[in-house]
Design an enzyme around this catalytic site. Sequence first.
Site, PDB file in Angstrom:
ATOM      1  N   LYS A   2     -21.448 -31.806  22.789  1.00  0.00           N
ATOM      2  CA  LYS A   2     -20.406 -32.364  22.845  1.00  0.00           C
ATOM      3  C   LYS A   2     -19.377 -31.944  24.106  1.00  0.00           C
ATOM      4  O   LYS A   2     -19.539 -30.712  24.220  1.00  0.00           O
ATOM      5  CB  LYS A   2     -19.581 -32.975  21.754  1.00  0.00           C
ATOM      6  CG  LYS A   2     -18.326 -33.640  21.587  1.00  0.00           C
ATOM      7  CD  LYS A   2     -17.338 -33.898  19.885  1.00  0.00           C
ATOM      8  CE  LYS A   2     -16.396 -34.599  20.637  1.00  0.00           C
ATOM      9  NZ  LYS A   2     -15.802 -34.350  18.865  1.00  0.00           N
ATOM     10  N   SER A  49     -14.169 -36.996  13.164  1.00  0.00           N
ATOM     11  CA  SER A  49     -14.806 -37.189  14.598  1.00  0.00           C
ATOM     12  C   SER A  49     -16.224 -36.772  14.783  1.00  0.00           C
ATOM     13  O   SER A  49     -16.867 -37.269  15.189  1.00  0.00           O
ATOM     14  CB  SER A  49     -14.017 -36.390  15.564  1.00  0.00           C
ATOM     15  OG  SER A  49     -12.733 -36.971  15.808  1.00  0.00           O
ATOM     16  N   SER A  77     -14.316 -39.004  17.421  1.00  0.00           N
ATOM     17  CA  SER A  77     -14.571 -39.132  19.014  1.00  0.00           C
ATOM     18  C   SER A  77     -15.860 -39.041  19.280  1.00  0.00           C
ATOM     19  O   SER A  77     -15.930 -39.051  20.899  1.00  0.00           O
ATOM     20  CB  SER A  77     -13.110 -38.399  19.490  1.00  0.00           C
ATOM     21  OG  SER A  77     -13.761 -36.723  18.794  1.00  0.00           O
TER      22      SER A  77
END
EC number: 6.3.5.7
Length: 486
Positions: free
Chosen positions: A80, A179, A155
């Site tokens: 990420k 997330s 996210s």
Amino acid sequence: MSLFDHKISELHTLLQKKEISVSDLVDESFRRIGEVEEQVQAFLTLNEENARAKAKELDDKLAKEGNDFGVLFGMPIGIKDNIVTKGLRTTCASKILYNFDPIYDATVMERLNEAGAITIGKLNMDEFAMGSSTENSGFQLTRNPWDLERVPGGSSGGSAAAVAAGEVPFALGSDTGGSIRQPAAFCGVVGLKPTYGRVSRFGLVAFASSLDQIGPITRTVEDNAYLLQVIAGLDPMDSTSANVEVPNYVEALTGDIKGLKIAVPKEYLGEGVAEEVRQSVLDALKVLEKLGATWEEVSLPHSKYALATYYLLASSEASANLARFDGVRYGYRTDNAKNLIDMYKQTRSEGFGNEVKRRIMLGTFALSAGYYDAYYKKAQQVRTLIKQDFEKVFEKYDVIIGPTTPTPAFKIGEKTHDPLTMYANDILTIPVNLAGVPGISVPCGFVNGLPVGLQIIGKHFDESTIYRVAHAFEQATDYHKQKPAL
């Protein structure tokens, strides 16, 4: 059949037998990216040259030194884009960091590199991890591999989409209010938010420091356990990382859950949860009953305040954490400033997206002198009550189970006009972050061809038990074997 249809332990065995090479694994990753990335758009930055060079280096090492290496050796991984990677662009999906090249690695990256994992690239996300759909990225729109007209969640949407699409066998995400678990549910993969303090946050670009945790997103529970094994543990660089022994998570995957006591909060199956999602969870509970577990309905009475509590606390912490992005030291700087104050103002106005600005303003208001007690302090008090609810339930039960999300993945653009309907999407995951306990999402069904996630929540530092339950359920069903038709 893709190489990534195999579990990591199976790929490890193939490497040991010299039936495949590390270069084969990296080639497979970039081959698949070449096939589907244009549709899915999970990656912000690819690390192809370095990844291929490292694969060759590890293949040479294998030839010279033999088979004595860990399970993650040679495995491709996606990261990420809020986890700093030395020499590899890290943007947090924000214009304000569009050209930021970190000069050090996050602790999790050091541990992965030591284990021999190979970084394939950096994955898209909501800007600064603020969002539930990855639509808040400053760069591109990631799509759900199960339905390209729908969001992958957020996210960590890029991480979940890349794993679901078979671009990488596993990925790292971060979870502040859901997330990791929410996109894992939307994309039909396995996502774990570890206990707060279980994994070092050093090198994770901070959103809300008392809530953020890095965790693994994988195709199977076993793969998830292998990845957590490597990244977990005390880190002197992070004062919030806990000095708690890291058990052997893979050994916990016995399949035996006889006598296990499950709590099912009535608040998690009530208003707002789609009937088909509720039914999928009840069906999952029947599977667990057949395996010897028992369940009872309980109450987490303060859960109804979790959303408001979270948005006050997380926004307050974001307001403080994001003050460092001012155009002075790194990242974007405006060309239109008349003086220093104007430079701060213009840089932040031009560099941050709307959702980030909204949360900074909300947090700054909650921390302001006249309102601090009414908002921030009260939210901290309610957080304590939410934590006590969990502690009370865990006195009698081993795990808490419910849906990960109220609905399956929604359409792109469906909720962007109304922040509150978007925020409500994390209503079932947020209490877990506020309490600091671990939670995992595993696939438990489909609604109109879209995956549904089962959330299993455990006691502090008891990831082993939630892995055991998740693995037993996974082995009794075949949802994890389903793949999107990309």
